[in-house]
Scaffold this active site. Structure first.
Site, PDB file in Angstrom:
ATOM      1  N   SER C  71     123.728 101.083 157.652  1.00 57.40           N
ATOM      2  CA  SER C  71     122.714 100.098 158.051  1.00 57.40           C
ATOM      3  C   SER C  71     121.715 100.702 159.032  1.00 57.40           C
ATOM      4  O   SER C  71     120.529 100.387 158.985  1.00 57.40           O
ATOM      5  CB  SER C  71     123.375  98.889 158.720  1.00 57.40           C
ATOM      6  OG  SER C  71     124.512  98.491 158.034  1.00 57.40           O
ATOM      7  N   HIS C  74     119.263 102.618 157.036  1.00 56.42           N
ATOM      8  CA  HIS C  74     118.343 101.780 156.265  1.00 56.42           C
ATOM      9  C   HIS C  74     117.374 100.999 157.144  1.00 56.42           C
ATOM     10  O   HIS C  74     116.283 100.656 156.713  1.00 56.42           O
ATOM     11  CB  HIS C  74     119.133 100.840 155.348  1.00 56.42           C
ATOM     12  CG  HIS C  74     119.836 101.555 154.247  1.00 56.42           C
ATOM     13  ND1 HIS C  74     121.001 101.103 153.671  1.00 56.42           N
ATOM     14  CD2 HIS C  74     119.539 102.731 153.614  1.00 56.42           C
ATOM     15  CE1 HIS C  74     121.381 101.947 152.732  1.00 56.42           C
ATOM     16  NE2 HIS C  74     120.509 102.948 152.683  1.00 56.42           N
ATOM     17  N   GLU C  99     129.040 100.998 166.080  1.00 60.09           N
ATOM     18  CA  GLU C  99     130.431 101.443 165.845  1.00 60.09           C
ATOM     19  C   GLU C  99     130.861 102.245 167.067  1.00 60.09           C
ATOM     20  O   GLU C  99     130.953 103.456 167.014  1.00 60.09           O
ATOM     21  CB  GLU C  99     130.491 102.310 164.598  1.00 60.09           C
ATOM     22  CG  GLU C  99     129.957 101.620 163.337  1.00 60.09           C
ATOM     23  CD  GLU C  99     130.029 102.515 162.104  1.00 60.09           C
ATOM     24  OE1 GLU C  99     130.332 103.718 162.251  1.00 60.09           O
ATOM     25  OE2 GLU C  99     129.784 102.009 161.000  1.00 60.09           O
ATOM     26  N   CYS C 134     129.570  83.069 167.332  1.00 59.04           N
ATOM     27  CA  CYS C 134     129.313  82.200 168.481  1.00 59.04           C
ATOM     28  C   CYS C 134     130.551  81.486 168.991  1.00 59.04           C
ATOM     29  O   CYS C 134     130.620  81.094 170.153  1.00 59.04           O
ATOM     30  CB  CYS C 134     128.223  81.182 168.137  1.00 59.04           C
ATOM     31  SG  CYS C 134     128.795  79.829 167.071  1.00 59.04           S
ATOM     32  N   CYS C 137     130.102  77.134 166.235  1.00 58.91           N
ATOM     33  CA  CYS C 137     129.597  76.463 165.030  1.00 58.91           C
ATOM     34  C   CYS C 137     130.772  76.068 164.134  1.00 58.91           C
ATOM     35  O   CYS C 137     131.923  76.403 164.413  1.00 58.91           O
ATOM     36  CB  CYS C 137     128.649  77.401 164.267  1.00 58.91           C
ATOM     37  SG  CYS C 137     129.493  78.840 163.573  1.00 58.91           S
ATOM     38  N   CYS C 140     132.915  79.007 162.723  1.00 57.18           N
ATOM     39  CA  CYS C 140     133.733  79.586 163.790  1.00 57.18           C
ATOM     40  C   CYS C 140     134.888  78.657 164.147  1.00 57.18           C
ATOM     41  O   CYS C 140     136.033  79.085 164.291  1.00 57.18           O
ATOM     42  CB  CYS C 140     132.883  79.871 165.025  1.00 57.18           C
ATOM     43  SG  CYS C 140     131.904  81.394 164.883  1.00 57.18           S
ATOM     44  N   CYS C 148     129.746  83.002 160.714  1.00 54.98           N
ATOM     45  CA  CYS C 148     129.136  82.271 161.830  1.00 54.98           C
ATOM     46  C   CYS C 148     127.695  81.877 161.501  1.00 54.98           C
ATOM     47  O   CYS C 148     126.924  82.672 160.978  1.00 54.98           O
ATOM     48  CB  CYS C 148     129.159  83.172 163.072  1.00 54.98           C
ATOM     49  SG  CYS C 148     128.302  82.476 164.490  1.00 54.98           S
ATOM     50  N   GLU C 196     135.721  99.800 164.102  1.00 55.27           N
ATOM     51  CA  GLU C 196     134.825  98.827 163.462  1.00 55.27           C
ATOM     52  C   GLU C 196     134.683  99.082 161.965  1.00 55.27           C
ATOM     53  O   GLU C 196     134.966  98.190 161.148  1.00 55.27           O
ATOM     54  CB  GLU C 196     133.455  98.827 164.178  1.00 55.27           C
ATOM     55  CG  GLU C 196     132.599  97.622 163.857  1.00 55.27           C
ATOM     56  CD  GLU C 196     131.644  97.847 162.682  1.00 55.27           C
ATOM     57  OE1 GLU C 196     130.940  96.889 162.323  1.00 55.27           O
ATOM     58  OE2 GLU C 196     131.617  98.972 162.119  1.00 55.27           O
ATOM     59  N   GLU C 246     134.928 108.787 142.755  1.00 56.08           N
ATOM     60  CA  GLU C 246     133.848 109.294 143.617  1.00 56.08           C
ATOM     61  C   GLU C 246     133.332 110.604 143.043  1.00 56.08           C
ATOM     62  O   GLU C 246     134.100 111.546 142.870  1.00 56.08           O
ATOM     63  CB  GLU C 246     134.381 109.495 145.044  1.00 56.08           C
ATOM     64  CG  GLU C 246     133.488 110.315 145.969  1.00 56.08           C
ATOM     65  CD  GLU C 246     132.115 109.704 146.198  1.00 56.08           C
ATOM     66  OE1 GLU C 246     132.053 108.493 146.478  1.00 56.08           O
ATOM     67  OE2 GLU C 246     131.102 110.434 146.068  1.00 56.08           O
ATOM     68  N   ARG C 251     133.311 114.280 149.353  1.00 55.62           N
ATOM     69  CA  ARG C 251     133.939 112.988 149.636  1.00 55.62           C
ATOM     70  C   ARG C 251     135.256 112.814 148.872  1.00 55.62           C
ATOM     71  O   ARG C 251     136.181 112.174 149.359  1.00 55.62           O
ATOM     72  CB  ARG C 251     132.971 111.865 149.296  1.00 55.62           C
ATOM     73  CG  ARG C 251     131.757 111.924 150.211  1.00 55.62           C
ATOM     74  CD  ARG C 251     131.031 110.627 150.278  1.00 55.62           C
ATOM     75  NE  ARG C 251     130.186 110.622 151.466  1.00 55.62           N
ATOM     76  CZ  ARG C 251     129.490 109.585 151.884  1.00 55.62           C
ATOM     77  NH1 ARG C 251     129.539 108.463 151.207  1.00 55.62           N
ATOM     78  NH2 ARG C 251     128.770 109.659 152.977  1.00 55.62           N
TER      79      ARG C 251
END
Lengths: 400, 400, 400, 400
Positions: C71, C74, C99, C134, C137, C140, C148, C196, C246, C251
């Site tokens: 991410s 990107h 992370e 949060c 909500c 959650c 969330c 993470e 893969e 990898r």
């Protein structure tokens, strides 16, 4: 008891298409797993047959009622080339009919009544599974009889129940005794003949779909017998709102009788908008695809799931279809959703739970919209090719 | 709006027994996790208090209805030495009352209405959880708010709802909007005040007990509010037969109204025999121990499980009791059975599902057998020490 | 401690495409849920910033290690029109990086260490979730923090951990204390920074996919960090055979190190044939789609499921993709299979279980194929646009 | 092949105690469900017998290895009055022995090899379940063969495998083909003879206990074969820490070899304190009671659950015992815990998963601490009455 009985028998010609290859469980000239690639020129005749004899572990049942299933229609229906529509396991000639109830007349050696864990005495009111799972292959041993590797099917490749008598193995027979709390006489048998199709719906939404918790909403797409039975079952399980999507007015009305709280006509209304409106924007916990048109229905279901606030939706695919559903993985991710396939009605305590539910207030009888005699089977198999007004047409054999 | 309000406040003296040691979450003179070891000479007074102010993330609610819970009775009830009966988390003085509904009057900074994911506008009809789970400890982070390590409890160690107004954090507030489909005026709020105790039962039988599948039988031992709510919930979930065991005739009758199909008087009838008789020898899938007398009740449940043909029974223990149940492991083995403990009502979508169920036909109002004013709270707390005829006595605050 | 720190900050221009409409949670000029429709001309700069201050319930952490995620790449990568590739929640300028691991330096008022249920003392080694659920909500409250409705994301719309210091709320902080059994010094923090991404894989295969039972086979499609972490997790859970598909040799080799028993090169080998061969015709219980190419991968997975004898396969879709998978309902029916979507890493005890697994032998360190300094972040974000040889590039901040 | 074989046969006298009544499945003079109330003066003799013939659906197996089970010991052990210790289903005379492996020699008509879904060819290496579930009663039809209502048991009421040959129905036979990846020659058969006892443990902890998620801790009380197998299985399933409680040093040592990370001597150490210490105060997710002393063990397990921070513990009771466990409901409530009973090893894919696990690295061979000949069976049945040092004594029949 006379030695002969009348039966509705399906004949067809073994005439494999060029690309057909005899499969592992196929038997040249007699049986195949790919019906529509082999059988041609189907014709249903009422003929006289010997009353069968129960072998070891088997039971002879005097049939009282037997519903017509869509599979019966498709087995007897030729396509443009004359091949039958039904694509699956078939072995002809065979007496059709598998949604039946009746009375035990005679038990073969060692046959046991599951209800009492003792031999049958005769006179027991019973129904039966359609799937003759073997109980010995790996899927059966592991607890998945719906996926038996040595399956026979009543009324498909072994003789069925559009006949005065039928023989079945004891392990698929279930007592209708509990239904007597609520039904008497022919009503008992008519109700009993609905246990099988109701169990298909129960297996789909409860066993495979995981059911719901009281207060969840559900959406049933398609008001055929399985969809309508699902309405009844999920209402019974405490659905806040059962929403049926069905364009045919007669079936929509029947849906409301069976347990649907709302009916959407997907041809005239905006399905996505209506589901969101009815559910106050939350959507449903369970969606049943029971139309056989997944390329039409799935994108709409997906859109509801995407727009709804509710999480954890499960889409259960119970209707058979060749077409591929276009599935957006991101919708499953963002909404914590899943898709499952459902097949069969056996195992997991489904039959006894359906019977107990029917015995204590889940009334399935409205599904039967027409009662006929054995002689009327052939013409009704034709009628049902196009008639979407009738739901379940049931053959009464009590006068045979 | 006036600056003052009336409230029913419990006072008691901090007078720890010799063996009491201040625990990790206890606060000298103010709060303890072991109420009955510390608090003496409880007295409930109606007094005038400042209307509280909502802080960040908090909501001020005008209370409309608030039921009396057994815990309220036990907090206000002295034993022979003058110590309160209630053994758990307590911090006095505190306004009592936690089974409440009302209308949002004012929202603190950042307070959010879960129903809309937007700030409260004021005027929303709501109810609330009693458990102020912190949302930050490990059990909360892992999804188990009923086992929060930093729990506060409304009406136990923070001010409750036997008062004109109450302040609570937004995260425990639930909209009663869906109930308007079915209830108006004070009925809406009376129904709303029953969401909390119904959620305790729902958490016990559905979330912890795993619920049932349509067609299963259930046995509820004890016809107090939780047991009776469980009758309604499990009938709603499709139980074939809901069997309530309860000796008090008034509660037995109420049980039939709430969803029980059969009531057993365990003092006059043979519980084991009757359950087997009603279930045709199969027993139940779920047994709820809601009497607080496990040494009496468990052996009987166990005997039914042992003698019944049915497998997979789950015994849910929801009533609190010190006594040890004598459990025969072999019964659990031979009958594939299990025992689970249930506590709380928070998380897992319980509150919204209870509200949706009540909005669509699960009527809990019969549980309220008496409506009183705030001034009548003290005397009714005394009445309920012995009266087993009343079920839920509910305080109306709409005239305050 | 100095008042300033260096950080890798992403800047981009708010320049919405014509079809963009400001959504419910979007903030003009600052934040959007549809990054790739708004942000243009991304550039990452190393700049000096004020060290942030922990507010109530927050913790200041000195960052020791922080991995680069796809991410991050990107977000910093422009398409042909200059818009960023990353399609999701973003608010710039923001310090990137999520992370991470580090040491608690200072705790704001009321901040609690979940590991001890007491205030932080300072000096605790910790990591953190990326998702700032949060806790208030409905998702959650119901136990679904990964969904969330008021989510913030570290390093996406709030400042991240490519910096000497970061402030996060206490509820997302997890102690690395258990890892000290196995790792010391920087190894502890490097391992901690992998919690993470490993939790994303754990959430996918264990929580959403339902995991496996010892003796089941699994197939992982895609050897990125999530796919490789899934190999380790499922080997740890007792998979008989972990099969990684893969094409990139580096990898593939890493896959064998992480727990894969077999690697298939789907560009050179017949995936369907190989999986059936390796599993002796039974196929796998769990298939993970971690490539982002579902239109290519799903049909192959489906074909294996169809041809395999094994039942009950679950396909978990964890990689994001717009494309629609063509799903044949009949395969799900006949093979009793299901498809689920997976998102996030929070809740359900995932982080603590990953930490405990790593503390007792599940070694994730091989995933880190390169260690860099903060200054090298910009260039490595560019490298990773094309380089498929590196797996996890991790920024060391211990020398900052 | 010769017509005769040698076998270890148990004889005993039918001499019912005064309070014994012939039960539903008992057969006067031949079979009872209450062994210890009927059979007197047990004696095991090695005698010559006719080699049995496989009937329809049956298989003749040449036995290669067969372990001695505690039940074998107790069937052959007289109490002070001369009655056998074993309390369950028994029918004498019977060849003892049920933990066996061997080679298929001959298949009766219609016997099917589940591994291929085709008839046996002869020469297949196999093992078998001990429980001859009928596949036709309601529990079997519902998927609970461990609770079959028409059960026979190999080596208890039908002839067992302390003999050169044995006949069993095809449905309980499982192929050892996958084990050939790892074991050859007699090792294959020794490993194969361990599938049955390992499956008892697997059924207890995985199927009934629900298993664990990677990173959870487990506690196994009792280092007999089932407890030790559970150590291996749960380590395999990703337990962070497997803690074995076992006083006998030889078994403690074996525990460490099988997968235990820690061993507690409950006679010398404080069990509660040690478990809390090892788990850093969190306790375990799963506790297995495999000692047969629940009145001693359960209170200690309960105390750990009470004092531990971890929630959701499951106590699995697998050892048989008459004594009642004193269970505090409040512990189950506050800690969200449960107790389940486990029995059997059949169904749910247990045997094939155990075989696959053993084929891919779960080495059970260390459980066999002694190998003997058929002639040594009688004396070793006596030895095992008191010897707690040996774990599994296995009879080799390859030289018969």
């Amino acid at each position: 008891m006379s030695q002969k009985m009348r039966a509705a028998v399906l004949y067809a010609d073994w005439d494999p298409k060029p690309d057909f290859k005899l499969g592992a469980k196929d038997i040249e000239g007699r049986q195949t797993y790919l019906g529509s690639k082999v059988w041609r020129n189907p014709r249903v005749v009422i003929e006289e047959r010997d009353i069968p004899k129960p072998g070891p572990g088997e039971v002879l049942i005097e049939v009282k009622a037997c519903g017509i299933c869509g599979s019966d229609v498709h087995m007897a229906q030729p396509d443009e080339q004359g091949y039958i529509w039904y694509p699956g396991l078939t072995g002809f000639p065979a007496v059709l009919g598998h949604e039946f109830s009746g009375v035990v007349v005679e038990a073969g050696p060692g046959a046991i009544n599951k209800a009492t864990n003792r031999p049958f005495k005769g006179g027991e009111e019973v129904c039966a599974e359609e799937m003759l799972w073997c109980g010995r292959c790996q899927p059966c041993a592991d607890g998945y009889p719906n996926h038996c590797e040595r399956l026979d099917e009543i009324g498909f490749n072994v003789d069925g129940a559009f006949a005065k008598y039928i023989v079945v193995p004891d392990r698929v027979v279930w007592s209708l005794e509990p239904l007597k709390e609520r039904y008497q006489g022919m009503e008992l048998f008519l109700a009993g003949s609905l246990v099988e199709p109701t169990s298909v719906a129960y297996n789909a939404v409860i066993q495979r779909g995981g059911g719901i918790k009281p207060g969840d909403n559900v959406v049933i797409c398609g008001g055929g017998p399985v969809g309508l039975a699902a309405c009844a079952i999920l209402k019974r399980q405490g659905a806040a709102r059962v929403i049926l999507s069905e364009p045919e007015p007669a079936r929509a009305e029947l849906g409301l009788k069976m347990g649907a709280d709302y009916v959407i006509n997907p041809l005239k209304e905006d399905f996505v908008h209506r589901v969101l409106e009815i559910t106050d924007g939350y959507g449903a916990k369970l969606y049943l695809e029971a139309t056989g048109l997944p390329t039409v229905v799935y994108p709409q279901i997906e859109q509801v799931i995407w727009e709804a606030r509710g999480l954890n939706a499960t889409v259960v695919v119970v209707a058979r279809a060749d077409a591929k559903m276009p599935v957006t993985g991101e919708v499953l991710q963002v909404r914590r959703a899943q898709i499952v396939g459902a097949q069969g009605h056996s195992g997991e305590g489904t039959f006894p739970r359906v019977i107990q539910s029917m015995a204590t207030g889940m009334n399935m009888l409205p599904l039967i919209t027409k009662q006929i005699t054995l002689d009327e089977v052939p013409e009704n198999l034709v009628t049902l090719r196009t008639d979407r007004k009738e739901c379940k047409i049931t053959v009464r054999l009590d006068k045979e």
